[in-house]
Each structure stands twice: as structure tokens, then as C-alpha cells.
Design a protein around this motif. Sequence first.
Motif, PDB file in Angstrom:
ATOM      1  N   SER A  19       3.716  89.422  71.431  1.00  0.00           N
ATOM      2  CA  SER A  19       4.959  88.957  70.845  1.00  0.00           C
ATOM      3  C   SER A  19       5.335  89.861  69.670  1.00  0.00           C
ATOM      4  CB  SER A  19       4.780  87.514  70.371  1.00  0.00           C
ATOM      5  OG  SER A  19       6.014  86.962  70.017  1.00  0.00           O
ATOM      6  N   PHE A  20       6.620  90.144  69.541  1.00  0.00           N
ATOM      7  CA  PHE A  20       7.125  90.991  68.455  1.00  0.00           C
ATOM      8  C   PHE A  20       8.196  90.227  67.691  1.00  0.00           C
ATOM      9  CE2 PHE A  20       5.979  93.758  71.990  1.00  0.00           C
ATOM     10  CZ  PHE A  20       5.149  94.689  71.378  1.00  0.00           C
ATOM     11  N   GLN A  21       8.215  90.378  66.383  1.00  0.00           N
ATOM     12  CA  GLN A  21       9.241  89.780  65.526  1.00  0.00           C
ATOM     13  C   GLN A  21      10.099  90.922  65.005  1.00  0.00           C
ATOM     14  OE1 GLN A  21       9.196  86.340  64.460  1.00  0.00           O
ATOM     15  NE2 GLN A  21      11.087  86.586  63.317  1.00  0.00           N
ATOM     16  N   ILE A  22      11.411  90.817  65.169  1.00  0.00           N
ATOM     17  CA  ILE A  22      12.310  91.873  64.710  1.00  0.00           C
ATOM     18  C   ILE A  22      13.512  91.255  64.010  1.00  0.00           C
ATOM     19  CG2 ILE A  22      13.436  92.007  66.954  1.00  0.00           C
ATOM     20  CD1 ILE A  22      13.800  95.006  66.457  1.00  0.00           C
ATOM     21  N   GLU A  23      13.821  91.771  62.850  1.00  0.00           N
ATOM     22  CA  GLU A  23      14.966  91.275  62.080  1.00  0.00           C
ATOM     23  C   GLU A  23      16.059  92.336  61.978  1.00  0.00           C
ATOM     24  OE1 GLU A  23      15.306  88.169  61.045  1.00  0.00           O
ATOM     25  OE2 GLU A  23      13.309  87.646  61.755  1.00  0.00           O
ATOM     26  N   ASP A  24      15.717  93.592  62.275  1.00  0.00           N
ATOM     27  CA  ASP A  24      16.644  94.696  62.080  1.00  0.00           C
ATOM     28  C   ASP A  24      16.706  95.549  63.339  1.00  0.00           C
ATOM     29  OD1 ASP A  24      18.186  96.730  61.114  1.00  0.00           O
ATOM     30  OD2 ASP A  24      16.787  97.347  59.549  1.00  0.00           O
ATOM     31  N   GLU A  25      17.903  95.871  63.799  1.00  0.00           N
ATOM     32  CA  GLU A  25      18.044  96.623  65.046  1.00  0.00           C
ATOM     33  C   GLU A  25      17.468  98.039  64.971  1.00  0.00           C
ATOM     34  OE1 GLU A  25      22.166  96.790  63.069  1.00  0.00           O
ATOM     35  OE2 GLU A  25      20.869  95.154  63.641  1.00  0.00           O
ATOM     36  N   ARG A  26      17.249  98.556  63.775  1.00  0.00           N
ATOM     37  CA  ARG A  26      16.669  99.900  63.646  1.00  0.00           C
ATOM     38  C   ARG A  26      15.208  99.951  64.082  1.00  0.00           C
ATOM     39  NH1 ARG A  26      18.701 100.752  57.668  1.00  0.00           N
ATOM     40  NH2 ARG A  26      18.402  98.522  57.840  1.00  0.00           N
ATOM     41  N   LYS A  27      14.543  98.819  64.141  1.00  0.00           N
ATOM     42  CA  LYS A  27      13.146  98.771  64.571  1.00  0.00           C
ATOM     43  C   LYS A  27      13.001  98.575  66.081  1.00  0.00           C
ATOM     44  CE  LYS A  27      11.558  97.027  60.159  1.00  0.00           C
ATOM     45  NZ  LYS A  27      10.937  95.942  59.446  1.00  0.00           N
ATOM     46  N   ALA A  28      14.090  98.304  66.775  1.00  0.00           N
ATOM     47  CA  ALA A  28      14.052  98.038  68.217  1.00  0.00           C
ATOM     48  C   ALA A  28      13.490  99.207  69.032  1.00  0.00           C
ATOM     49  CB  ALA A  28      15.438  97.641  68.715  1.00  0.00           C
ATOM     50  N   PRO A  29      13.872 100.475  68.759  1.00  0.00           N
ATOM     51  CA  PRO A  29      13.286 101.570  69.543  1.00  0.00           C
ATOM     52  C   PRO A  29      11.761 101.661  69.411  1.00  0.00           C
ATOM     53  CG  PRO A  29      15.246 102.340  68.397  1.00  0.00           C
ATOM     54  CD  PRO A  29      14.942 100.958  67.878  1.00  0.00           C
TER      55      PRO A  29
ATOM     56  N   MET B  58      14.084  87.491  67.683  1.00  0.00           N
ATOM     57  CA  MET B  58      15.092  88.155  66.864  1.00  0.00           C
ATOM     58  C   MET B  58      16.010  87.140  66.192  1.00  0.00           C
ATOM     59  SD  MET B  58      17.271  89.769  69.969  1.00  0.00           S
ATOM     60  CE  MET B  58      16.950  89.070  71.571  1.00  0.00           C
ATOM     61  N   THR B  59      16.756  87.620  65.241  1.00  0.00           N
ATOM     62  CA  THR B  59      17.660  86.773  64.479  1.00  0.00           C
ATOM     63  C   THR B  59      18.725  86.140  65.382  1.00  0.00           C
ATOM     64  OG1 THR B  59      19.217  86.737  62.650  1.00  0.00           O
ATOM     65  CG2 THR B  59      19.153  88.738  63.926  1.00  0.00           C
ATOM     66  N   LYS B  60      19.267  85.032  64.950  1.00  0.00           N
ATOM     67  CA  LYS B  60      20.314  84.359  65.719  1.00  0.00           C
ATOM     68  C   LYS B  60      21.713  84.830  65.315  1.00  0.00           C
ATOM     69  CE  LYS B  60      19.858  80.165  68.195  1.00  0.00           C
ATOM     70  NZ  LYS B  60      19.579  78.778  68.209  1.00  0.00           N
ATOM     71  N   GLU B  61      21.780  85.778  64.402  1.00  0.00           N
ATOM     72  CA  GLU B  61      23.072  86.348  64.027  1.00  0.00           C
ATOM     73  C   GLU B  61      23.563  87.144  65.230  1.00  0.00           C
ATOM     74  OE1 GLU B  61      26.014  88.677  63.107  1.00  0.00           O
ATOM     75  OE2 GLU B  61      24.213  89.844  62.768  1.00  0.00           O
ATOM     76  N   GLN B  62      24.667  86.719  65.835  1.00  0.00           N
ATOM     77  CA  GLN B  62      25.086  87.191  67.154  1.00  0.00           C
ATOM     78  C   GLN B  62      25.278  88.700  67.256  1.00  0.00           C
ATOM     79  OE1 GLN B  62      27.280  84.523  69.218  1.00  0.00           O
ATOM     80  NE2 GLN B  62      27.356  85.755  71.038  1.00  0.00           N
ATOM     81  N   LYS B  63      25.939  89.304  66.304  1.00  0.00           N
ATOM     82  CA  LYS B  63      26.210  90.742  66.373  1.00  0.00           C
ATOM     83  C   LYS B  63      24.901  91.540  66.358  1.00  0.00           C
ATOM     84  CE  LYS B  63      29.021  94.299  64.212  1.00  0.00           C
ATOM     85  NZ  LYS B  63      29.894  94.630  63.092  1.00  0.00           N
ATOM     86  N   SER B  64      24.013  91.160  65.477  1.00  0.00           N
ATOM     87  CA  SER B  64      22.725  91.843  65.367  1.00  0.00           C
ATOM     88  C   SER B  64      21.848  91.593  66.593  1.00  0.00           C
ATOM     89  CB  SER B  64      22.006  91.374  64.101  1.00  0.00           C
ATOM     90  OG  SER B  64      20.796  92.047  63.952  1.00  0.00           O
ATOM     91  N   ALA B  65      21.847  90.369  67.107  1.00  0.00           N
ATOM     92  CA  ALA B  65      21.032  90.032  68.279  1.00  0.00           C
ATOM     93  C   ALA B  65      21.490  90.825  69.502  1.00  0.00           C
ATOM     94  CB  ALA B  65      21.108  88.534  68.550  1.00  0.00           C
ATOM     95  N   LYS B  66      22.793  90.995  69.674  1.00  0.00           N
ATOM     96  CA  LYS B  66      23.308  91.779  70.797  1.00  0.00           C
ATOM     97  C   LYS B  66      22.845  93.228  70.702  1.00  0.00           C
ATOM     98  CE  LYS B  66      27.481  89.271  72.041  1.00  0.00           C
ATOM     99  NZ  LYS B  66      28.938  89.328  72.150  1.00  0.00           N
ATOM    100  N   LYS B  67      22.917  93.797  69.495  1.00  0.00           N
ATOM    101  CA  LYS B  67      22.475  95.179  69.300  1.00  0.00           C
ATOM    102  C   LYS B  67      20.981  95.323  69.575  1.00  0.00           C
ATOM    103  CE  LYS B  67      25.856  96.681  65.887  1.00  0.00           C
ATOM    104  NZ  LYS B  67      26.039  97.122  64.493  1.00  0.00           N
ATOM    105  N   ILE B  68      20.201  94.361  69.105  1.00  0.00           N
ATOM    106  CA  ILE B  68      18.747  94.416  69.312  1.00  0.00           C
ATOM    107  C   ILE B  68      18.431  94.350  70.806  1.00  0.00           C
ATOM    108  CG2 ILE B  68      16.575  93.164  68.976  1.00  0.00           C
ATOM    109  CD1 ILE B  68      17.696  92.345  66.192  1.00  0.00           C
ATOM    110  N   GLY B  69      19.015  93.402  71.511  1.00  0.00           N
ATOM    111  CA  GLY B  69      18.766  93.258  72.940  1.00  0.00           C
ATOM    112  C   GLY B  69      19.182  94.483  73.727  1.00  0.00           C
ATOM    113  N   PHE B  70      20.363  95.013  73.430  1.00  0.00           N
ATOM    114  CA  PHE B  70      20.866  96.202  74.107  1.00  0.00           C
ATOM    115  C   PHE B  70      19.964  97.403  73.848  1.00  0.00           C
ATOM    116  CE2 PHE B  70      23.605  99.989  74.163  1.00  0.00           C
ATOM    117  CZ  PHE B  70      24.124  99.909  75.444  1.00  0.00           C
ATOM    118  N   THR B  71      19.566  97.591  72.601  1.00  0.00           N
ATOM    119  CA  THR B  71      18.720  98.729  72.232  1.00  0.00           C
ATOM    120  C   THR B  71      17.353  98.632  72.885  1.00  0.00           C
ATOM    121  OG1 THR B  71      19.878  98.905  70.118  1.00  0.00           O
ATOM    122  CG2 THR B  71      17.756 100.018  70.291  1.00  0.00           C
ATOM    123  N   ILE B  72      16.763  97.458  72.880  1.00  0.00           N
ATOM    124  CA  ILE B  72      15.442  97.299  73.494  1.00  0.00           C
ATOM    125  C   ILE B  72      15.506  97.611  74.984  1.00  0.00           C
ATOM    126  CG2 ILE B  72      13.718  95.574  74.183  1.00  0.00           C
ATOM    127  CD1 ILE B  72      13.859  94.504  71.356  1.00  0.00           C
TER     128      ILE B  72
END
Length: 103
Positions: A13-23, A45-59
Motif C-alpha cells: 500500500s502507498f500513501q500519496i498526497e502530492d501528484e509529483r510523487k506519483a511517478p 490519495m487525497t479526496k481533492e478531485q483535481k489532485s486525485a485525477k492527476k495522481i490517478g492519471f500519472t500513476i
Amino acid sequence: MDFHPSQLPIAQSFQIEDERKAPDIAAQMVQLGFATQKGAFRVIMTKEQKSAKKIGFTIMNELNFGLRKAKQERDVRYWIYSHDADHYAMVLISSRVMQELGF
């Protein structure tokens, strides 16, 4: 779908709060051997929608790129669900591993 993604056995399991750590997280999944694990990877990941979309897409993009680069199977299944009041969870698993587990 006869199950909830949270019922899959979790290899890591991974915890991520920032999309820069996704790669980095996607690279870690490839390095651990995505198709050789006996369970799924969960990214919380965070429930903040804009950030969550970026994290999911990047991963997903980085994971597919990393698997292709490592010449590993790229047949990835994933689900996103509400983990708790403040977080989404993304569960990723190889289709072959999922079949071996009987799902």
C-alpha cells in the motif's frame, strides 16, 4: 463485478498526497514486479478531485510506460473507490494475478 476492490489481497500500500510523487510510486511497482506479486497494489490519495485525477492519471501512464520499458505484461486492472471520508483508494492488479486469485 461480484466483489468490492477493497476485498482483493493487498501486496503493498502507498500513501500519496502530492501528484509529483506519483511517478516514483509507479516506478516502485514496476521494480517490485507488478505481475509477480500475489496481490494488488493500493494507492491511497487525497479526496481533492483535481489532485486525485492527476495522481490517478500519472500513476496509470507511468506504470504502463515502466512496464513496457521493462518488457513486462501491461494487462492492468484498476478501480478507484472512496476509502474513507478524506481519501480515495486506487487498487491496481495484473489480470493474470487476479485470475490466479480466483476473482
